[in-house]
Write a protein that holds these residues in place. Sequence first.
Motif, PDB file in Angstrom:
ATOM      1  N   GLU A  33     103.863  26.884 -23.937  1.00 38.10           N
ATOM      2  CA  GLU A  33     103.041  26.379 -22.778  1.00 38.10           C
ATOM      3  C   GLU A  33     102.221  27.294 -22.084  1.00 38.10           C
ATOM      4  O   GLU A  33     101.172  27.052 -21.590  1.00 38.10           O
ATOM      5  N   ARG A 121      93.998  19.543 -18.270  1.00 37.11           N
ATOM      6  CA  ARG A 121      94.859  20.281 -17.328  1.00 37.11           C
ATOM      7  C   ARG A 121      94.138  21.580 -17.049  1.00 37.11           C
ATOM      8  O   ARG A 121      95.056  22.499 -16.302  1.00 37.11           O
ATOM      9  N   ASP A 157     103.764  17.658 -19.553  1.00 34.55           N
ATOM     10  CA  ASP A 157     104.567  18.874 -19.183  1.00 34.55           C
ATOM     11  C   ASP A 157     105.985  18.781 -19.842  1.00 34.55           C
ATOM     12  O   ASP A 157     106.555  19.766 -20.100  1.00 34.55           O
TER      13      ASP A 157
END
Length: 516
Positions: A33, A121, A157
Amino acid sequence: MNTFKLYRMVLLLVTGVSLSCTDLDEQLRSELEQGVANVNAADLLIGAYTALNTPYQQEQRWVLEEISTDAAMAPTRGGDWDDNGIHRAIHQHTWNADNSYMNNTFNNLLTAQFQASNVLRNNPTPQQAAEARFIRALTVYDVLNLWGVVPYREDLDDFRIPPITLQATEAIDFIISELNEIMNDLPNSGAAYVANQNAAKVLLMKLYLNRGVFLDRQNPTFDPADMNHVITLADQITASGRYTISAPGKYFDNFAPNNHTASTENIFTLYNEFGVRGGGVDRTWNTIAHYNMTPGGWNGWCTLSDFYDLFDEEDERLGIYYEYPADTMANPGKRRNVGFFIGQQYNLSNDQPLMARNPSSQPLSFTREVTIRTSGNTLETAGIRVLKYAFDYSVPSGQRNNDWVVFRYADVLLMKAEAILRGGTGTSDQALALVNGIRANRGVAALSALTLDELIDERGRELYWEGWRRQDLIRFGKFLEPWQEKPADPGPHTLVYPIPSQQLAVNPNLEQNPGY
């Protein structure tokens, strides 16, 4: 770029391939991430475009759309091209949920969906966001077309939450809303390999034309309002003044190594450039060419004689000797180097007839006759071969420069003609004129009348091996019928593909399609 490997790793978490494990490596997740977050929107957008290459460029999505039809077949040639029968199953409609082509296509379309969403994002500009949303809408359309439902990940997420499943109506509404919202942020000029306003309009045309099919594939209806949307969008694309049907002798400009500048038709393409980036466009040669052709190929895929017979002999689309800058072959006999290859084949450097490999005494002469399992003397020569993308000899090896065509102007005009015939505003004479305008530039005589049966044949002639044949046959009610090397389907369940078993195992929000 290194980020592409990262995306492939993230996909394991995105599509659910790793969701069956409850002890996910949290440190790995954190590193992934963090890595994605550190990539800028421009790089992520390139990754999203690149993700379309594998399913599109004569591989996964292409196989499901073409090998499943009367236009293409991948015969088993002795021990070659067997692959546990996956190609035969697709042509004969005997597939099951474990067919690797289906699982790989499903996975890779969702890869592109995720990568497009991930652009959003990372602080994209309005145009970058619009391009990413176009790519995402295209993948949603493709999955809807192939499987009838669409996994869609809302939460990027927490990968432990599986994607939701959009039913047909929800997917249709999503695509329409997305494309209308982004329209003004997309460019209205520039290169075809950048998502643009006209590309969005073509995708909307396809959606409106197929909406009734997606809602009821066995008994589709065609709402006149939907057909009028198709016509209006086609007129807007024409009014942009950016496109014309290729001049006589120039049909293959649309697929040449310099098609980014030579084509007058291409509306949306996938970027291919040697030394930069791209996909496997050289598969268009490798999958059909014999070992002794230059360069040697894998001696595989072919078309069927009934499909070949749809063409008039003078039809340019059937094949020509095509001169283009990247052709370094002397070709003294001016032999056909694009289109359909049938009969004796020649060395294009010295015009000497080619021979088969085994036995080497047999002329390399591609035959009309082909069975789904070939053997003996027919092993290497059975089947008419098809090459739409002129081979890029200017590149010594690796990435070729032909951009892959997704949408082009001839399809726009054919869809408009179809929409008129299906109840949209216009006359049959107007629809006929659209089709005859294309035919005139392809060197064939005008039709005297236009029926839906003639139109599906014309779509086959114009758009062969471009990845739309299955969808067309379904819309025209012909996909379940028998054709060469395929009996009639036992039931209508084959109008959609089965959800791959691997996907069902990891996503509790997916249910298998009826009949599988």
